[in-house]
Design a protein around this motif. Structure first.
Motif, short mmCIF file in Angstrom:
data_model
loop_
_atom_site.label_atom_id
_atom_site.label_comp_id
_atom_site.label_asym_id
_atom_site.label_seq_id
_atom_site.Cartn_x
_atom_site.Cartn_y
_atom_site.Cartn_z
N VAL A 118 -8.91 -0.25 9.23
CA VAL A 118 -9.14 -0.40 7.81
C VAL A 118 -10.15 -1.52 7.55
O VAL A 118 -10.24 -2.49 8.31
CB VAL A 118 -7.81 -0.68 7.08
CG1 VAL A 118 -7.27 -2.07 7.43
CG2 VAL A 118 -7.98 -0.55 5.56
N TYR A 119 -10.94 -1.36 6.48
CA TYR A 119 -12.00 -2.32 6.15
C TYR A 119 -11.46 -3.43 5.26
O TYR A 119 -10.83 -3.17 4.24
CB TYR A 119 -13.15 -1.60 5.44
CG TYR A 119 -14.33 -2.50 5.12
CD1 TYR A 119 -15.03 -3.15 6.13
CD2 TYR A 119 -14.74 -2.69 3.80
CE1 TYR A 119 -16.11 -3.96 5.84
CE2 TYR A 119 -15.83 -3.50 3.50
CZ TYR A 119 -16.50 -4.13 4.52
OH TYR A 119 -17.56 -4.94 4.23
N ILE A 165 -0.85 5.45 3.04
CA ILE A 165 -1.56 4.88 4.19
C ILE A 165 -2.17 5.99 5.02
O ILE A 165 -3.31 5.86 5.52
CB ILE A 165 -0.59 4.01 5.02
CG1 ILE A 165 -0.36 2.67 4.31
CG2 ILE A 165 -1.12 3.79 6.43
CD1 ILE A 165 0.62 1.75 5.02
N ASN A 168 -10.84 7.17 5.75
CA ASN A 168 -11.65 6.26 6.55
C ASN A 168 -12.22 6.94 7.79
O ASN A 168 -13.33 6.62 8.23
CB ASN A 168 -10.84 5.04 6.95
CG ASN A 168 -10.48 4.16 5.77
OD1 ASN A 168 -11.15 4.19 4.74
ND2 ASN A 168 -9.41 3.39 5.89
N TYR A 200 -4.44 2.70 11.57
CA TYR A 200 -4.80 2.17 10.25
C TYR A 200 -5.09 0.68 10.30
O TYR A 200 -6.13 0.21 9.81
CB TYR A 200 -3.67 2.47 9.27
CG TYR A 200 -3.91 1.96 7.87
CD1 TYR A 200 -4.75 2.64 6.99
CD2 TYR A 200 -3.30 0.79 7.41
CE1 TYR A 200 -4.97 2.18 5.70
CE2 TYR A 200 -3.52 0.32 6.13
CZ TYR A 200 -4.35 1.02 5.27
OH TYR A 200 -4.57 0.56 4.00
N GLN A 236 -5.28 7.23 3.30
CA GLN A 236 -6.36 6.26 3.45
C GLN A 236 -6.97 6.34 4.84
O GLN A 236 -8.19 6.26 5.02
CB GLN A 236 -5.84 4.85 3.19
CG GLN A 236 -5.41 4.60 1.75
CD GLN A 236 -4.91 3.20 1.54
OE1 GLN A 236 -5.50 2.24 2.03
NE2 GLN A 236 -3.80 3.05 0.82
N LEU A 237 -6.13 6.52 5.85
CA LEU A 237 -6.63 6.65 7.21
C LEU A 237 -7.49 7.90 7.35
O LEU A 237 -8.56 7.88 7.98
CB LEU A 237 -5.46 6.70 8.20
CG LEU A 237 -5.84 6.87 9.67
CD1 LEU A 237 -6.69 5.71 10.16
CD2 LEU A 237 -4.59 7.02 10.54
N VAL A 285 -7.25 -4.90 0.92
CA VAL A 285 -7.55 -3.48 1.07
C VAL A 285 -7.91 -2.83 -0.26
O VAL A 285 -8.81 -1.99 -0.34
CB VAL A 285 -6.36 -2.74 1.73
CG1 VAL A 285 -6.62 -1.26 1.81
CG2 VAL A 285 -6.11 -3.33 3.12
N TYR A 327 -13.66 -4.98 10.28
CA TYR A 327 -12.82 -3.79 10.40
C TYR A 327 -11.63 -4.13 11.29
O TYR A 327 -11.80 -4.59 12.42
CB TYR A 327 -13.60 -2.62 11.01
CG TYR A 327 -14.57 -1.97 10.06
CD1 TYR A 327 -14.23 -0.83 9.35
CD2 TYR A 327 -15.84 -2.52 9.87
CE1 TYR A 327 -15.13 -0.23 8.48
CE2 TYR A 327 -16.74 -1.92 9.00
CZ TYR A 327 -16.37 -0.78 8.31
OH TYR A 327 -17.26 -0.19 7.45
N GLU A 378 0.79 -1.23 0.00
CA GLU A 378 0.00 0.00 0.00
C GLU A 378 0.83 1.28 0.00
O GLU A 378 0.37 2.30 -0.52
CB GLU A 378 -0.94 0.01 1.22
CG GLU A 378 -2.07 -0.99 1.15
CD GLU A 378 -3.03 -0.73 0.00
OE1 GLU A 378 -3.32 0.46 -0.27
OE2 GLU A 378 -3.46 -1.69 -0.65
#
Length: 727
Positions: free
Chosen positions: A212-213, A166, A173, A208, A169-170, A248, A219, A130
Motif C-alpha cells: 500500500v502507498y 482492504i 493497487n 496489502y 484496495q489491494l 492510507v 510503498y 480501513e
C-alpha cells in the motif's frame, strides 16, 4: 310450433331453473364456489407473482455469471510469489554533474515483512481504520455496500469510512487505476472476490501492508516507517502505527512531513477506533502522538525546483521505459547551495526570490524557484511571468548598436513624447547631452525611448525573439522599458548569448541518462548555433553592460573581477531584477511578491544585485579571471577612410542643388559630356587645355567671344541623411 320457437322455449326454461338455483344457494356456498375458481385472481397479484419468479431467476443467473467471472479472474491472477515480486512504478535516481546522488524519486520499497513479522499493533490499526469486518466478509462488505447505496439515494454523508475493503484496495493497487467509475468499481469487486477465493486472509493482509502507498514515494509499512521515523517497521510503537495507518486515506493530506497537525489529528481518530473495537486499552489510546519523533525532511529543499523542471523532459528524450534509470544532470551541488543561501539571505521579507545560473554552453549550474519549496513548489525561475523593467533595455541597445550606434556616440536626455506616451527618468531629471555608454549605465529612460522609436519598436521585439524570448511581446512605445512579461530563464538565456560572444544558446539540465546497469539511453549533444549579431555589436553591448556595473545602477553586483550586467525595476517596486555574467557564468535574479504587490525598497540595484554578487563570488572562485573584449571594430560600411567618404554614394543621400532645391536619392540629373563620358553638367566641365596654352600654340590671342569667363569654384554639395521612418 316452429323450430325457432322450440329453441326459445327451452332457453327460457334453462334460465328459469338457473335463477331458482341461485336463489336457493346460501351466501357461504356462493363464497366457496367463487374461491374454487369461479372468480379469477386480481391482475396485480398475478404480476407480482410473475415479477418474483423473474427476479429470482435473474438473481440466480446473476449469481451464476458472477461466479463464472470470479472463477475466471481467479485463474488469471498471478501466483502469490509473482505478486510479491511485482513492484509498481519506476525508480529514478537524479545525479549532479559530479555523479553524486541528489535525490531519489519514484517508489521506495523497504524490507518485505512476512505476516508473522508484522507487529500486531500495525495490523490492528490498519484493520480498525480501513476495514473492521475484514475477518468476516468475503472480499466485499455487504454492510458498507448497502450504506453506499442508501447514501447514493438519499444524498446523506453519515458514514465515516469508504466502501472499499482492504481486499478491494489491494485489487485496485495491483491491477486497476483510481478512476471513480462504475465499470472500475465492478471490476474491483470481482477481483476482490477472486483474491479472497485464491488467497487466505493472512496472505491478503501481508500483500496489502507491504504494497500500500503511504505518500512521499513510500510503498509498504517498512518503507514508510524508515521514511517518517528512521527505523524499520518491526519497531513501530502504537502512536507511530496510528500515524502510518492514517495515511492510507489521503497520503498527501496527512503526511507528517507536510502537515504535522493533520497527521496527529488523523492518528487520534485511528487510536479511538482501535479502542472502540477492542484492540487497545483506554490507557493505550491516550498515547501522546505529538511526542512521536519524526525524521527530519532533508531532501525537501530547493533542488526539487530543478528536478521538477528537468524530469518531465524525460518523456520527450526517452522512449517509454519502466525500468529503473539514472539521470545525470548539469547541476552543481555547491553552486545550488550557494544560490539557495543567496536568495534566502537577500530576499526582502514577504517577497519571493528566484535564481538561474547558466554555463557558457547553456548548462544549468543552479536553479532556485522560491525561498521555500515545502511551503510552495511554484517555480518562479521557469514558470512565473513578470515584467523585466530596465533589464529589457538589452534588446533596445542591441538594436541601436546593430543600426550603427557606438558606445561613444552622443545622445540627448530630454523630455520626449511618443504617440502620447511621455516616459520619465526615475530621478525626475534630464541631463541633456550625454553618450550612449552613460545613458545605458544609468538606465536613462528617455534615451531608451528615443532609440527604440528611431530603430523601430518592431525591430526591438525582433531582436528579443532572436535572443530566445518566446513570451508574447507588445510593440507599444512603452515596451522599451520592459512592459512585456517574460520568464527569468528567458532573460538569463539572452544575457548568456552575449557572454558567449553573440552565439545563441539553449538552457539544458540533462547531460545523459543511463539504466541502473550503466547502459546509455540518452546523451546531450552540443548545438551548433549561429551568431545572433555581428562581433562589433557584441563588443559594444558588453562595453555597455560592464559600464552599468562599474559606474552605473549595478555597482552592488561587483565581485572583484570583470562583471557585465543590467538592473531592472518595475513601477511601484513590484519586481526587482539583475542579470549579468562573469568568467563564462551567466546568472539571473528576480525578486517580488506572487500577488504582484509593491515591495518597499525593492530595486534591481539593491537586493537582486546583492544576491547576484553573493552567489557569483562562489560560482567563479575556481575559474580564471576573464577580461571582456570591448574593442568595437566597425564594418567597412561604417568606416570613413578619407574626406570624400563623408559624401558616401551619391544615390544614398538627399542633395541640395545650387538653387537650393532638394534632390532625392538617385534622381540627380546627368547630361552627356562633350567627350561622350557621363559626368557633371557640361557648363561645369573643365576645358581640355588652358587658354594660355592655346594662345601660345596658335601664336595669337583667341577671339574675345571664344573666352569663357572664369567662375569661382563652387563648394561641394551638402549631404543630408534621409529621415528614419518610425515603426
Amino acid at each position: 310450433m316452429s323450430r325457432r320457437g322450440d329453441r326459445l322455449q327451452k332457453k327460457g326454461a334453462r334460465g328459469t331453473r338457473r335463477a331458482a338455483a341461485q336463489r336457493s344457494e346460501t351466501p357461504a356456498a356462493r363464497s366457496k364456489a367463487g374461491s374454487a375458481g369461479g372468480k379469477p385472481p386480481s391482475r396485480l397479484r398475478l404480476w407480482l407473482k410473475r415479477g418474483a419468479l423473474w427476479g429470482g431467476g435473474l438473481a440466480l443467473l446473476g449469481v451464476v455469471m458472477l461466479g463464472i467471472a470470479v472463477a475466471m479472474a481467479a485463474r488469471s491472477i498471478p501466483g502469490y510469489s509473482a505478486l510479491k515480486a511485482n513492484q509498481p512504478g519506476q525508480t529514478i535516481i537524479v545525479r549532479a554533474r559530479d555523479g553524486r546522488e541528489i535525490v531519489e524519486l519514484g517508489p521506495s520499497f523497504g524490507e518485505w515483512l512476512d505476516h508473522d513479522e508484522i507487529p500486531s499493533t500495525m495490523t490492528n490499526a490498519m484493520i480498525a481504520v480501513e476495514d473492521k469486518r475484514f475477518h468476516s466478509h468475503f472480499g466485499i462488505d455487504p454492510v458498507r455496500l448497502t450504506g453506499a447505496l442508501v447514501e447514493g439515494v438519499t444524498g446523506s454523508r453519515a458514514r465515516l469510512g469508504g466502501t472499499s475493503t482492504i481486499t478491494q484496495q489491494l485489487a485496485r493497487n495491483l491491477f486497476l487505476n483510481s478512476n471513480r467509475t462504475f465499470d472500475r468499481k465492478a471490476r474491483e469487486a470481482v477481483l476482490a472476490l477472486a483474491l479472497e477465493w485464491k488467497f487466505s486472509k493472512e496472505e491478503i493482509l501481508e500483500l496489502y501492508l507491504n504494497k500500500v502507498y503511504f505518500g512521499g514515494g513510500a510503498y509498504g509499512i517498512d518503507s514508510a516507517s524508515r521514511k517518517f521515523f528512521s527505523h524499520p517497521a518491526t519497531e513501530l510503537s502504537v502512536g507511530e502505527a496510528a500515524i502510518i495507518a492514517g495515511l492510507v486515506k489521503a497520503p498527501s493530506r496527512y503526511s507528517p512531513t507536510a502537515d504535522v497537525q493533520a497527521a496527529v489529528d488523523r492518528a487520534q481518530v485511528v487510536l479511538r477506533l482501535m479502542r472502540e473495537q477492542g484492540y487497545i486499552s483506554s490507557d493505550q489510546a491516550m498515547v501522546d502522538v505529538t511526542a512521536v519523533q519524526l525524521k527530519q525532511a532533508a531532501g525537501q529543499n530547493s533542488v526539487r525546483y530543478f528536478t521538477d523542471w528537468v524530469l518531465p523532459q524525460l518523456d520527450i528524450i526517452l522512449p517509454e521505459t519502466f525500468e529503473p534509470i539514472e539521470v545525470w544532470t548539469t547541476l552543481d551541488i555547491g553552486m545550488q547551495r550557494a544560490a539557495t543561501t543567496a536568495i534566502e539571505a537577500n530576499t526582502p521579507r514577504g517577497a519571493q526570490g528566484a535564481l538561474v545560473s547558466l554555463d557558457r554552453d547553456g548548462a544549468i549550474l543552479a536553479l532556485v524557484g522560491g525561498t521555500d519549496y515545502v511551503a510552495t513548489n511554484f517555480n518562479r525561475a521557469t514558470a512565473a511571468m513578470r515584467q523585466p523593467g530596465s533589464s529589457w533595455k538589452l534588446f533596445v541597445y542591441l538594436a541601436a548598436l546593430e543600426a550603427g550606434y557606438t558606445p561613444e556616440d552622443m545622445v540627448v536626455d530630454t523630455p520626449v513624447t511618443i504617440d502620447g506616451w511621455s516616459p520619465r527618468n526615475s530621478n525626475g531629471r534630464n541631463v541633456g547631452e550625454t553618450d550612449v555608454r552613460t545613458a545605458f549605465a544609468f538606465s536613462i529612460n528617455t534615451v531608451a525611448a528615443q532609440l527604440g522609436n528611431e530603430v523601430g519598436f518592431g525591430t526591438v521585439a525582433s531582436m528579443a525573439r532572436r535572443f530566445g524570448i518566446t513570451s508574447e511581446i507588445a510593440t507599444f512605445p512603452s515596451m522599451v522599458l520592459g512592459s512585456s512579461e517574460v520568464r527569468l530563464i528567458e532573460m538569463t538565456r539572452a544575457f548568456a548569448a552575449i557572454s558567449a560572444k553573440g552565439v545563441g544558446i539553449e538552457p539544458y539540465g540533462i547531460a545523459k541518462v543511463t539504466t541502473a546497469d550503466g547502459e546509455l539511453l540518452y546523451q546531450h549533444e552540443e548545438r551548433r548555433d549561429r551568431a545572433l549579431v555581428p562581433d562589433y555589436v557584441v563588443a559594444g553591448m558588453t562595453d555597455l553592460l560592464q559600464a552599468a556595473v562599474q559606474t552605473g545602477t549595478g555597482r552592488a553586483a561587483q565581485i572583484g573581477r570583470p562583471v557585465a550586467g543590467k538592473t531592472g525595476t518595475t513601477s511601484s517596486n513590484k519586481d526587482g531584477w539583475f542579470v549579468g555574467f562573469s568568467s563564462g557564468v551567466t546568472t539571473g535574479v528576480w525578486m517580488g511578491r506572487d500577488d504582484a504587490r509593491a515591495v518597499p525598497g525593492l530595486q534591481g540595484g539593491r537586493a537582486p544585485a546583492q544576491a547576484f554578487a553573493a552567489f557569483m563570488r562562489y560560482a567563479v572562485k575556481d575559474r580564471p579571471i576573464e577580461e571582456f573584449d570591448i574593442t568595437v571594430e566597425l564594418p567597412e560600411w561604417q568606416l570613413e577612410p578619407d574626406q570624400e567618404a563623408m559624401f558616401g554614394e551619391p544615390d544614398d543621400y538627399y542633395f541640395i542643388d545650387e538653387q537650393g532645391n532638394l534632390v532625392e536619392p538617385g534622381r540627380r540629373e546627368q547630361i552627356p559630356s562633350p567627350f561622350g563620358i557621363e559626368g557633371e553638367r557640361a557648363r561645369d566641365a573643365p576645358a581640355a587645355a588652358s587658354e594660355d596654352f592655346l594662345e601660345q600654340a596658335t601664336g595669337g590671342a583667341l577671339p574675345q567671344d571664344r573666352r569663357e569667363p572664369r567662375r569661382p569654384q563652387a563648394p561641394p554639395p551638402a549631404a543630408v541623411l534621409p529621415p528614419q521612418p518610425n515603426d
